[in-house]
Write a protein that holds these residues in place. Structure first.
Motif, PDB file in Angstrom:
ATOM      1  N   LEU B 310       0.794  -1.223   0.000  1.00 52.67           N
ATOM      2  CA  LEU B 310       0.000   0.000   0.000  1.00 52.67           C
ATOM      3  C   LEU B 310       0.824   1.270   0.000  1.00 52.67           C
ATOM      4  O   LEU B 310       0.346   2.330  -0.376  1.00 52.67           O
ATOM      5  N   ILE B 313       1.025   4.126  -2.754  1.00 55.40           N
ATOM      6  CA  ILE B 313       0.004   5.161  -2.874  1.00 55.40           C
ATOM      7  C   ILE B 313       0.449   6.406  -2.110  1.00 55.40           C
ATOM      8  O   ILE B 313       0.362   7.527  -2.603  1.00 55.40           O
ATOM      9  N   THR B 317       1.520   9.872  -4.210  1.00 57.47           N
ATOM     10  CA  THR B 317       0.790  11.119  -3.983  1.00 57.47           C
ATOM     11  C   THR B 317       1.715  12.181  -3.421  1.00 57.47           C
ATOM     12  O   THR B 317       1.606  13.360  -3.753  1.00 57.47           O
ATOM     13  N   GLY B 360      -7.260  15.619   3.920  1.00 50.95           N
ATOM     14  CA  GLY B 360      -8.253  15.233   2.907  1.00 50.95           C
ATOM     15  C   GLY B 360      -7.943  13.868   2.326  1.00 50.95           C
ATOM     16  O   GLY B 360      -8.805  12.979   2.251  1.00 50.95           O
ATOM     17  N   LEU B 361      -6.675  13.676   1.918  1.00 49.69           N
ATOM     18  CA  LEU B 361      -6.284  12.415   1.295  1.00 49.69           C
ATOM     19  C   LEU B 361      -6.315  11.270   2.309  1.00 49.69           C
ATOM     20  O   LEU B 361      -6.700  10.142   1.975  1.00 49.69           O
ATOM     21  N   ILE B 364      -9.867   9.917   2.720  1.00 46.99           N
ATOM     22  CA  ILE B 364     -10.284   9.055   1.611  1.00 46.99           C
ATOM     23  C   ILE B 364      -9.591   7.698   1.706  1.00 46.99           C
ATOM     24  O   ILE B 364     -10.221   6.639   1.705  1.00 46.99           O
ATOM     25  N   LEU B 365      -8.255   7.730   1.813  1.00 46.15           N
ATOM     26  CA  LEU B 365      -7.470   6.496   1.778  1.00 46.15           C
ATOM     27  C   LEU B 365      -7.719   5.644   3.025  1.00 46.15           C
ATOM     28  O   LEU B 365      -7.887   4.419   2.934  1.00 46.15           O
TER      29      LEU B 365
END
Lengths: 440, 440
Positions: B310, B313, B317, B360-361, B364-365
């Motif tokens: 993972l 990601i 980003t 924010g990210l 989501i993640l």
């Protein structure tokens, strides 16, 4: 224009002066602020306003607003101009915009909200308001918005002597002009002569004998990107602007063109990096987040697609390669070094570079995977996926902006993030596809 | 300078003309080539030479070499100039360089090998050779290399009438000049007056009464990046160049400055994308590979570091976020909108944006990982790693170029790949570190 000789070393904006200004602002000492800011160029005062924080800026404007003139206003970056205009007293604002050339007023108006536009239009004289409204009638980002309407023209049959006599008695001439434009009886420009040539030629020499070979005109509806290109390509200093019938309606000077060139470059670079093209260091954190988060979320999903043990290497290297190819292509399209004439050759070149880079990287990665995991088939799959993805990246980097250009869109719309997405997805399919065939 | 009036629509380089030229080359028809190329501007002929393939280019030069003049030579891109110079007959080359201004000869010489430099120097007149060698004595990329040595000066006590009389009888004046520079008895520039103001003022007006307020000088040893900045910031048209004692040694005009600005921008963009700063669409696939492969190999290793299920990601980003932050910072340093005065505020701004984007990210993640793997701790670790890495990326993007600037290096040396490496490594440690603490 000063009536004294300038000392070029006196007026710089350095760290010491900024600190002295901030101290004077804290002390509320208007006289000290005057002494510190008066010798500075308007562009440096604008930089100072951009660099100090919001509270300091508002305090400085309160103490010093009577000195803020049109020139400073037109040098201030769009990011804080609205705030400055709002904090100016009405009469100061009115005086500031009244001493600007109409093209500078247009430049300020473009980025303002309707109520602020109204405030500024109301402050103008009747004649200037009409001129500004006519300029605003041209499309946004067109030559018509950039040009100044004041031109210096002469009938095409005049001599040097007639031109010199006319200039000496002419109505106030524009602040900056470098050519006398020759026009025919229908007011169509047919050539221009530099002031240098006029000054160094005899009075009896016809103007048509000393016109420049590099003469060009531009249409008022042409996009401003074309203006920047023409000035850069043909080394122009000024360029007459004509209407659809070829009649002279204004002139664009090189400082406006240089400005456009600078803005276009900033746009290209910020888009390539996946930031909005209006990003500025004066933006606050929230505005910055709003510009950047969308691209990061896009990347979050594309990176998620490539979640597997080894595939990210293929995808990530592809993303870098795509951005490399893209940067060169966007740049070449902007300078028109990449056109229909050599597009095919450049595409083949990219294909060649993609294959070569792919082979090199495949060799390293394939051998490493074989060595580490002891599985030559895995190495082969990784290597082949790398080659496929490098080719996709190299081609995508050039084909995406070329396709945008052919469709009449700005090739710089192709951001690095877009091409990275393409290579993430292709890396995924190339690796999984090849793995399915060869490993399972 | 033409002795006829130009038709601005006649002379464009379009696809049709390029194809017609290629047909004429294939047919060996020199007369047809003449007819097609004669009306074109030297810059367009240079573009044509760059865009057609190597064999066509060599055939065209064979058929048309007698027409290749200095202007075309100085417009040709560095990537193919050596090839063109090598294929020109000696006498054509000699004539071509002899009608160039010395600053253009210097520009050509800079990028050539020693034997080719010798060929060109040998072709010059004695006086020009000395002038060129003096210019080459200034550091590379300095104002001294950019300037032309021909200047138009007047004693500071002259009137408009005296200046006009002098210009009329002066020795051949420079091709392009826009100001008369006022000098004191020690030949130090003290101001300048535009030709427009001189032409529109009475003969008896002292020149010192009509000098420009925006007068600046630049030292011959100053870097050319400063030249571009000064022209852009203060909207200059020309700028006197002085030696260490403040004496006039030459003048730089805006077309040279615009060129530098354009090149600096290209450098910034190509470096950001991890391409060498000399990349051009005229390069072949091997040269392209040599420019790009090193960065790709770097990325290969940094991406390998982040091989885990993972973590990519988080790392990917972060790489995008770092490049975004970097693009804004490099751009702002180039336009000097980011200075010591606001560095602290910009760093706090980046920190704020990093925290906001990270939150924010992470949301989501983290939620997605919790939903998919049913493990809230894994979601928490991923989210926290994302926040840490976004902060590192945002700060790295601004601190790396700032540090380079402080150390006297070009901030644009901070490439996107470098910051991506930083975030790859940090993504790795943040994720594994947090996972060790919270999951194991």
């Amino acid at each position: 224009m000063a009536d004294h000789l300038a000392d070029p070393d006196e007026d710089v904006l350095d760290q010491d002066r900024i600190e002295a200004v901030l101290q004077a602002v804290a002390a509320g000492d208007s006289a000290a602020i005057d002494a510190l800011l008066d010798p500075l160029h308007a562009a440096d005062i604008a930089d100072l306003l951009e660099q100090i924080g919001g509270p300091d800026r508002r305090a400085l404007i309160r103490l010093w607003s009577h000195e803020i003139d049109g020139e400073i206003l037109s040098e201030i970056s769009d990011a804080i101009r609205e705030e400055v205009i709002e904090s100016l007293p009405r009469d100061v604002l009115a005086e500031a915009v009244r001493d600007l050339e109409t093209d500078d007023v247009v430049d300020i108006l473009e980025d303002l909200d309707a109520p602020q536009q109204g405030m500024i239009l109301a402050a103008l004289t009747e004649a200037d308001r009409v001129a500004v409204e006519q300029a605003m009638a041209y499309p946004e980002y067109s030559a018509g918005r950039l040009m100044q309407r004041e031109t210096v023209v002469a009938p095409e049959h005049w001599t040097v002597g007639e031109a010199i006599d006319f200039l000496r008695v002419a109505d106030p001439l524009p602040d900056q002009f470098y050519h006398v434009i020759l026009v025919n009886p229908r007011m169509q420009p047919v050539g221009y002569a530099t002031l240098g040539r006029i000054l160094s030629s005899g009075r009896e020499v016809p103007l048509r004998d000393i016109v420049e070979a590099s003469f060009r005109t531009i249409e008022a509806t042409d996009p401003e990107a074309d203006v920047a290109y023409i000035f850069n390509q043909y080394h122009l200093i000024s360029c007459p602007v004509v209407d659809a019938a070829g009649r002279l309606v204004g002139v664009i000077t090189i400082d406006d063109a240089m400005n456009v060139l600078d803005e276009e470059h900033a746009e290209d670079m910020l888009r390539l990096a996946g930031v909005g093209d209006e990003a500025s260091v004066s933006d606050n954190a929230f505005k910055t987040m709003k510009q950047r988060l969308p691209w990061l979320v896009v990347n979050l999903f594309t990176a998620s697609l490539s979640v597997a043990a080894l595939m990210p290497i293929v995808a990530s290297t592809g993303g870098i390669a795509g951005t490399q190819s893209l940067a060169v292509a966007v740049r070449a399209l902007a300078t028109r070094d990449l056109t229909a004439a050599n597009a095919r050759r450049v595409i083949w070149r990219e294909l060649g570079a993609g294959v070569l880079n792919g082979l090199g990287l495949a060799l390293i990665l394939g051998l490493a995977a074989w060595g580490i995991f002891g599985d030559w088939k895995l190495g082969l799959v990784l290597g082949m996926a790398m080659i496929v993805n490098q080719i996709v990246a190299a081609l995508g980097g050039v084909l995406v902006p070329l396709t945008l250009e052919r469709s009449g869109l700005d090739p710089a719309l192709a951001s690095g993030t877009f091409v990275t997405t393409l290579t993430d997805v292709m890396g995924f399919f190339a690796f999984l596809g090849l793995a399915t065939v060869l490993l399972i």
